[in-house]
Design an enzyme around this catalytic site. Structure first.
Site, mmCIF file in Angstrom:
data_model
loop_
_atom_site.group_PDB
_atom_site.id
_atom_site.type_symbol
_atom_site.label_atom_id
_atom_site.label_comp_id
_atom_site.label_asym_id
_atom_site.label_seq_id
_atom_site.Cartn_x
_atom_site.Cartn_y
_atom_site.Cartn_z
ATOM 1 N N ASP A 13 92.524 55.460 60.767
ATOM 2 C CA ASP A 13 93.417 56.336 60.012
ATOM 3 C C ASP A 13 94.384 55.451 59.235
ATOM 4 O OD1 ASP A 13 94.630 58.577 59.130
ATOM 5 O OD2 ASP A 13 95.313 59.292 61.090
ATOM 6 N N GLU A 110 90.627 58.598 56.329
ATOM 7 C CA GLU A 110 90.320 58.771 57.739
ATOM 8 C C GLU A 110 88.808 58.716 57.946
ATOM 9 O OE1 GLU A 110 91.003 62.378 60.824
ATOM 10 O OE2 GLU A 110 92.100 62.482 58.941
#
Lengths: 382, 365
Positions: A13, A110
């Site tokens: 992330d 992500e």
């Protein structure tokens, strides 16, 4: 009992992605609260906020006006989507260098990586061997983070875990620039202090139902000795598994998404309009979120209802201009229910789906006027 | 009931009312036109229960009375009649005999008592306005009406009577057309209502170049009395969105453009806009605007217009149809385009009473 084959999953992330790209490209903004989105004197929302801005309480999706009030000295920046998209491609290229094909990109910033086969195989099928395998992945995660920092000047957080559920929780709870390892032997304890809402798919409705059972944390759920079905229906079993850190979802590598849908079975059949509207609104939000992550828009909206006697009906409408925003999905769903008089009886299940996907990148988007529609007379606020 | 009338006058009168008749009606009586003769005139009325229209024409009345006849069939018969005069007589069973020169038609009708009466406007608020003015206002706004039935409050034109002005607004959520006209009425008459598209279309057809129209409105109905014909319509229920808040205040760049020239150029360039990118780009730079459309699979079109522009270079993309619609329906030689930036609404103005807010397109390719 046969144990599932041990896996090692990374959840990567990027930290405050849009804002970090802006700070990298504008050194004078480093260390300052950067807010990407509409200017504070315009209608519009915050797309992303740097960690400096988050200290003031600024969050994504917050109206820019509010952000301006919370953080009057914030640096407001118009989003440069093209730049972020290109940046995302570069990062995914780096990631692919480590994980090859087994990358599930969830959004611009992500991704899940399955690195199981890139590690020395566990000698035996034991928890200890699985733990060792997970631990052996740490250098690779460090290398990925270092490569992103060196080549792109950005920081990423990685969660390493035996499955997607845990990897995602690991990365989202220890940011920025984090690296968290969840061992197979630790997973039950790791989840205990978290609120139930941290589990994949547990939204407000399920959360409230669980609160009724006195379940607030994952620990409460692990320790719950009764039957969860009266509270969450058929979902009880999966939920229980998740509470113990079990999740066997594979990486979703398919590129072709034909439809996205969300449905809810009510704890008690209902025709209560505010409840149904609330449900539709959450489903629309969820679908819009998934569309936006994949940069897709849809041409068709469908509603599905199931009555007490299990009769199931679906109705749909297609629109000229592909849509991706929550409000539009919500509005059309409400309209379909009203138009076809689907709520003459209590509903057991209500669902919304979208299909007819179009890649938004290839479409020019007609911007819309920010008209506010007053509630029709005679309807109660939801 | 019996009357004689000129073929031409009869045909005109039928054609004025027949558009309202729905082709897909479950009630037979709604396919019919109500004919009522008395005191030297023939009155014709049609309705689909949402919109109703009536008109009268002078006729040589022998026996007063009323009946209803199939509207479309009657129109086709009258159009084909061979002589200049038509004689119509109807018996007590509502069978009509139509004679003209050597032809004779017998047409079965339905009793006038089955015909739904048009609503009354006793005690309604009344506003008066020149027919030509109202027609012009409709023309400047009606193209922006939404056809999206899921947003029914936008399926019509807002008539807002406030502060001694009539403001008319139409929007489909992507562009908004607004016209303001000063008229006088007592403050107690101030009101807002939404006239549905079908009534707007009928009204545009009925309004003439001269005379006035009296607008009468009750809680759920509006009537337009056009001196000789009368249109009634149900109003759209619900509240119109607050349109004022989407009209941008400040404008950085105000650009004067020749309406006709711009319309033609956009029309030509848009020939090469593709389905995927249904947009044309307007590239403003000092002294000129270049209009560009391109699509990888088809090709590219450009046209530059010399204009008096001194501001910074700015490029904005619009759906060409949305840009051309007001240009086609305005009459002024010059329009002013107000721009803020490439993602904020553009505003087209003429004179002091018309504006058109148009959202740009975000070009992804």
């Amino acid at each position: 009992m046969a144990m599932p084959a041990p896996r090692v999953i990374f959840h990567l992330d990027m930290d405050a992605f849009y804002a970090s790209v802006e700070q990298r490209d504008h050194p004078e903004w480093r260390g300052r609260p950067v807010i990407v989105g509409s200017p504070p004197d315009r209608r519009g929302v915050v797309c992303a906020a740097s960690y400096e801005a988050r200290k003031f309480g600024v969050r994504s999706a917050m109206p820019s006006v509010t952000a301006g009030r919370l953080c009057p000295d914030g640096v407001f920046v118009r989003p440069r989507m093209d730049v972020y998209r290109d940046e995302s491609k570069e990062i995914m290229r780096i990631v692919a260098g480590f994980a090859g094909e087994l990358v599930q990109q969830v959004s611009v910033d992500e991704a899940y990586l399955e690195v199981t086969d890139r590690l020395p195989r566990a000698a035996e099928d034991t928890v200890a061997a699985h733990d060792a395998m997970l631990a052996s992945a740490v250098p690779m995660a460090e290398e990925i983070k270092a490569a992103i920092r060196k080549e792109r000047g950005l920081t990423a957080t990685i969660g390493i875990a035996p499955n997607k559920l845990l990897a995602k929780i690991a990365s989202s709870n220890f940011k920025p620039d984090g690296l968290t390892l969840v061992l197979e032997s630790e997973k039950v304890r790791f989840l205990r202090p978290l609120p139930v809402g941290a589990l994949h798919g547990v939204g407000k409705v399920t959360e409230q139902a669980l609160h009724k059972a006195g379940i607030y944390s994952v620990a409460d759920m692990q320790d719950f000795e009764g039957d969860l079905r009266p509270y969450v229906g058929s979902w009880a079993e999966d939920l229980r598994k998740m509470a113990f850190g079990d999740d066997d979802r594979p990486l979703d590598l398919g590129d072709d998404i034909k439809c996205i849908s969300s449905e809810n079975t009510f704890l008690k059949d209902t025709a209560h309009r505010p409840t149904l509207r609330q449900c539709l609104r959450e489903q629309a939000d969820e679908i819009a979120g998934r569309l936006q992550k994949r940069r897709l828009a849809a041409r068709t909206v469908q509603v599905k209802v199931r009555y007490s006697d299990f009769t199931t009906l679906t109705r749909q409408i297609s629109v000229e201009e592909p849509l991706a925003d929550s409000a539009m999905i919500y509005r059309l769903s409400c309209w379909l229910l009203a138009r076809h008089e689907l709520v003459k009886r209590p509903l057991r299940l209500l669902g919304v789906g979208v299909s007819g996907m179009v890649d938004v990148v290839t479409w020019d988007t007609q911007l819309v006027l920010p008209l506010e529609f007053p509630r029709p007379p005679g309807t109660a606020p939801a | 009931m019996k009357f004689t009338i000129s073929k031409e006058a009869f045909l005109d009168a039928i054609q004025q009312v027949q558009h309202v008749v729905s082709t897909r009606t479950t009630l037979a009586i709604l396919s019919n036109v109500l004919l009522r003769v008395r005191d030297g005139s023939l009155e014709l009325t049609t309705t689909d229960l949402d919109v109703g229209v009536s008109g009268s024409v002078s006729a040589d009345v022998e026996d007063a009375g009323a009946t209803t006849l199939p509207a479309r069939r009657l129109a086709t018969i009258v159009r084909e009649l061979p002589a200049a005069e038509v004689e119509v007589s109807v018996d007590e069973k509502n069978v009509a005999s139509i004679r003209s020169g050597p032809s004779f038609f017998k047409v079965n009708g339905l009793s006038s008592e089955e015909f739904p009466p048009l609503p009354k406007f006793d005690g309604a608020r009344e506003f008066k306005i020149d027919q030509a003015v109202l027609r012009d206002c409709l023309r400047k706004t009606s193209y922006a009406i939404s056809t999206d039935e899921t947003r029914y409050v936008l399926n019509g034109i807002l008539f807002s009577f406030k502060n001694n002005a009539l403001t008319m607004v139409a929007t489909d959520g992507r562009r908004l057309a607004m016209v303001e006209q000063e008229i006088e009425f007592p403050q107690s008459h101030e009101t807002d209502f939404i006239v549905p598209t079908k009534a707007v279309n009928e009204l545009s057809r009925l309004l003439g170049d001269s005379g006035t129209v009296a607008i009468r409105v009750t809680g759920s109905q509006v009537g337009f009395d056009l001196e000789g014909s009368f249109l009634v319509s149900k109003l759209i229920e619900g509240n119109y969105p607050n349109y004022r808040q989407v009209i941008p205040g400040e404008a950085k760049e105000r650009i004067a453009l020749e309406r006709e020239t711009l319309l033609r150029a956009v029309s030509r360039v848009s020939l090469l806009a593709s389905e995927k990118s249904n947009s044309v780009k307007l590239q403003f730079s000092p002294g000129q605007v270049e209009i560009v459309a391109s699509s990888p699979e088809i090709g590219e079109a450009r046209e530059a217009l010399a204009i008096n522009y001194k501001g910074p270079a700015i490029t904005i993309a619009f759906n060409p149809e949305f840009l051309m619609a007001p240009l086609r329906n305005l009459t002024a030689d010059e329009v002013h385009l107000h721009l803020i930036d490439e993602i904020s609404p553009g505003v087209l103005r003429t004179g002091s009473n018309f504006l058109y807010v148009l959202m740009p397109m975000r070009v992804n390719s």
